[in-house]
Enzyme design. Structure first.
Site, PDB file in Angstrom:
ATOM      1  N   ASP A  59      29.107  73.779  38.483  1.00  0.00           N
ATOM      2  CA  ASP A  59      30.260  74.203  39.276  1.00  0.00           C
ATOM      3  C   ASP A  59      31.259  73.052  39.356  1.00  0.00           C
ATOM      4  O   ASP A  59      31.083  72.113  40.127  1.00  0.00           O
ATOM      5  CB  ASP A  59      29.794  74.617  40.668  1.00  0.00           C
ATOM      6  N   GLU A 138      32.764  41.603  34.141  1.00  0.00           N
ATOM      7  CA  GLU A 138      31.991  40.735  35.030  1.00  0.00           C
ATOM      8  C   GLU A 138      32.102  41.303  36.448  1.00  0.00           C
ATOM      9  O   GLU A 138      33.003  40.948  37.208  1.00  0.00           O
ATOM     10  CB  GLU A 138      32.529  39.305  34.995  1.00  0.00           C
ATOM     11  N   GLU A 140      31.300  41.739  40.180  1.00  0.00           N
ATOM     12  CA  GLU A 140      30.738  41.031  41.321  1.00  0.00           C
ATOM     13  C   GLU A 140      30.433  42.010  42.455  1.00  0.00           C
ATOM     14  O   GLU A 140      31.043  43.074  42.543  1.00  0.00           O
ATOM     15  CB  GLU A 140      31.715  39.954  41.801  1.00  0.00           C
ATOM     16  N   GLU A 221      27.557  33.985  43.631  1.00  0.00           N
ATOM     17  CA  GLU A 221      29.007  33.827  43.492  1.00  0.00           C
ATOM     18  C   GLU A 221      29.569  32.973  44.630  1.00  0.00           C
ATOM     19  O   GLU A 221      28.839  32.480  45.478  1.00  0.00           O
ATOM     20  CB  GLU A 221      29.702  35.196  43.414  1.00  0.00           C
ATOM     21  N   GLU A 228      26.573  38.009  41.104  1.00  0.00           N
ATOM     22  CA  GLU A 228      27.033  38.575  39.837  1.00  0.00           C
ATOM     23  C   GLU A 228      25.884  38.568  38.834  1.00  0.00           C
ATOM     24  O   GLU A 228      25.116  37.605  38.768  1.00  0.00           O
ATOM     25  CB  GLU A 228      28.202  37.768  39.267  1.00  0.00           C
ATOM     26  N   HIS A 277      36.388  40.838  36.167  1.00  0.00           N
ATOM     27  CA  HIS A 277      37.158  40.319  35.034  1.00  0.00           C
ATOM     28  C   HIS A 277      36.731  41.063  33.774  1.00  0.00           C
ATOM     29  O   HIS A 277      35.538  41.213  33.508  1.00  0.00           O
ATOM     30  CB  HIS A 277      36.920  38.818  34.865  1.00  0.00           C
ATOM     31  N   ARG A 349      42.302  29.784  35.438  1.00  0.00           N
ATOM     32  CA  ARG A 349      41.760  30.930  36.161  1.00  0.00           C
ATOM     33  C   ARG A 349      42.714  31.461  37.234  1.00  0.00           C
ATOM     34  O   ARG A 349      42.411  32.463  37.881  1.00  0.00           O
ATOM     35  CB  ARG A 349      40.404  30.564  36.786  1.00  0.00           C
ATOM     36  N   GLU A 367      40.819  37.731  28.698  1.00  0.00           N
ATOM     37  CA  GLU A 367      40.125  38.104  29.929  1.00  0.00           C
ATOM     38  C   GLU A 367      41.163  38.557  30.946  1.00  0.00           C
ATOM     39  O   GLU A 367      41.960  37.747  31.437  1.00  0.00           O
ATOM     40  CB  GLU A 367      39.333  36.906  30.473  1.00  0.00           C
ATOM     41  N   ARG A 369      41.983  39.547  34.522  1.00  0.00           N
ATOM     42  CA  ARG A 369      41.245  39.120  35.708  1.00  0.00           C
ATOM     43  C   ARG A 369      41.548  39.924  36.977  1.00  0.00           C
ATOM     44  O   ARG A 369      40.873  39.746  37.987  1.00  0.00           O
ATOM     45  CB  ARG A 369      41.519  37.636  35.969  1.00  0.00           C
TER      46      ARG A 369
END
Length: 478
Positions: A59, A138, A140, A221, A228, A277, A349, A367, A369
């Site tokens: 359904d 990645e 977390e 972390e 993580e 990330h 970063r 990457e 982020r």
């Protein structure tokens, strides 16, 4: 928990797995628009070839954001290439990923996230740009000992607790307070007993691995109670499947330990939030398309730079899929390692798009982020791929790299750098205004996008119209 990975090339092999493992139940899993994995079970007597040939009716009107009641019939089509034994059920249970089809047309349902991911992979090949898009998320998460939630007309509030939280430094416990816990922002890589979750994470890794997710690592972390696990990258759809199993393992192992895990991005005020990330790269055959010459910036190819350009151009629209909750934007604020500025950099970063250092040119990747793990992985990965491909097709250059700490820039320079959205409402309105890149090749369509916006706006309106405890703190006696 034994790691038993299984595979089958055809229906006969699946049925042999059923027999060899004394299976009594088959769980048929699929993912809704919000990204939550759903399931229905079939008993042993129904498990035969016709189950794989005919599928199972369901359904669709009972799934939020899908069919109306007058057109509710949908069909689950079993993917025999993605099966696994569930390590958490008391009855021996085989689970199978499913795609949702329209039983009248036989076509994949346009609002089925896994079907959209398949379309994205097919479109990538059709463009001739690449054969495979690899993703490596990645994700977390936080782990708590106790969680209380009240959402009533006259009682709004929550309380989360963990022995790792700094506010418990002076608390009396029946067995005594042993004192070992991370400080605020002090949780990155401590050894036990400061890290309370080593055994828990190891069990999560084993559980995910047992379901066919190739795991690589785990660690504490930055924030207290934040963790993580590391899983290996993979092709877009397979990686999205793996992330669903990753989440399933995290939630259920925590529950088995008498704890509660959440991927909510910002459950703790004034500490780091949880992101996801997303490492990504394109390959054509064995050719790594993001790998350039040694003297190119960070060794990136022009193709990779154009891909980044597409991500940056469409970032605000992407936020609707990569950061799909009102809570997501409590993480996306400066000062908490949150990548709010739309810039790219090698190893920096603080940029929303980072180029990790690699020793092998084939590992060259970008990457992104800003996403978080509340994202529906099928939609978030597909949307990022479509944005990157738009950048490649239209040669959208992201400009010069930013190799400085973006959080320490002078105000005038900071104001010139674009940012991600500041709220879910802004993200949904951005998606409404900018989604032509998603509908290329009919990967996403207008109906699906409008349904998604409508579904998520219900969350926005609930959040915006409900009184908040902070408002009582600020205004009640004014």
């Amino acid at each position: 928990m034994a790691a038993i990975q299984i595979s089958a090339k055809n229906t006969d092999e699946v049925l042999k797995v059923v027999k060899d493992n004394n299976i009594t139940q088959i769980g048929l899993t699929f993912t809704d628009l919000r990204g939550k994995q759903q399931i229905t079970y079939q008993s042993l007597g129904t498990i035969d070839k016709s189950l794989f040939e005919d599928g199972v009716m369901m359904d669709g009107s009972s799934i939020e954001g899908w069919k109306d009641i007058n057109e509710s019939d949908m069909k689950l089509v079993l993917d025999k290439d993605r099966i696994y034994l569930d390590p958490f059920t008391s009855q021996p249970t085989l689970k199978i990923f499913c795609d949702v089809h329209d039983p009248l047309t036989g076509e994949g349902y346009n609002r089925c996230p896994r079907t959209i991911a398949k379309k994205a992979e097919a479109y990538l090949k059709k463009t001739g740009i690449a054969d495979t898009a690899y993703f490596g998320p990645e994700a977390e998460f936080f782990v708590f000992d106790n969680v209380k939630i009240n959402v009533e007309s006259n009682h709004i509030g929550h309380h989360v607790d963990s022995r790792e939280l700094p506010n418990n430094a002076g608390r009396d416990y029946p067995e005594g307070n042993l004192g070992h816990r991370p400080k605020t922002k002090g949780g990155y890589f401590p050894e036990a007993p400061v890290d309370h979750f080593g055994d828990l994470r190891a069990e999560m890794v084993t559980a995910a691995d047992s379901m066919g997710v190739e795991m690589e690592k785990h660690h504490h972390e930055v924030a207290p109670s934040q963790c993580e696990l590391g899983m290996k990258f993979g092709p877009l759809r397979a990686c999205a499947d793996n992330l669903q199993l990753y989440k399933y393992a995290v939630h259920n192992v925590a529950d088995a330990y008498g704890m509660s895990a959440t991927f909510m991005p910002k459950p703790i005020y004034k500490d780091n939030g949880s992101g996801m990330h997303c490492h990504q790269s394109l390959f054509k055959g064995s050719n790594a398309l993001f790998s350039g010459k040694d003297d190119d910036y960070a060794g990136l190819s022009e193709t990779a730079l154009f891909y980044i350009g597409g991500i940056v151009k469409h970032a605000k629209a992407l936020n609707a899929f990569t950061n799909p909750t009102t809570n997501s934007y409590k993480r996306l604020v400066p000062g908490y390692e949150a990548p709010v500025l739309l810039a790219y950099s090698a190893r920096n970063r603080s940029a929303s798009c980072r180029i990790p250092a690699v020793t092998n040119a084939k590992a060259r990747r970008i990457e992104v982020r800003f996403p978080d793990a509340m994202a529906n992985p099928y939609l978030a990965f597909s949307a990022q791929l479509m944005a990157g491909l738009d950048g490649i097709k239209n040669k959208i250059h992201p400009g010069e790299a930013m190799d400085k700490n973006l959080y320490d820039l002078p105000a005038k320079e900071l104001a010139s750098i674009p940012t991600v959205c500041g709220s879910l409402r802004e993200a949904l309105m951005s998606l409404k205004a900018d989604h032509a890149f998603l509908t290329e090749g009919e990967v996403f369509d207008e109906d699906m996008i409008n349904a998604y916006i409508k579904l998520k706006m219900e969350e926005v309106e609930l959040y915006e119209t409900m009184p908040h405890p902070v408002e009582f703190y600020l205004y009640y006696s004014s």
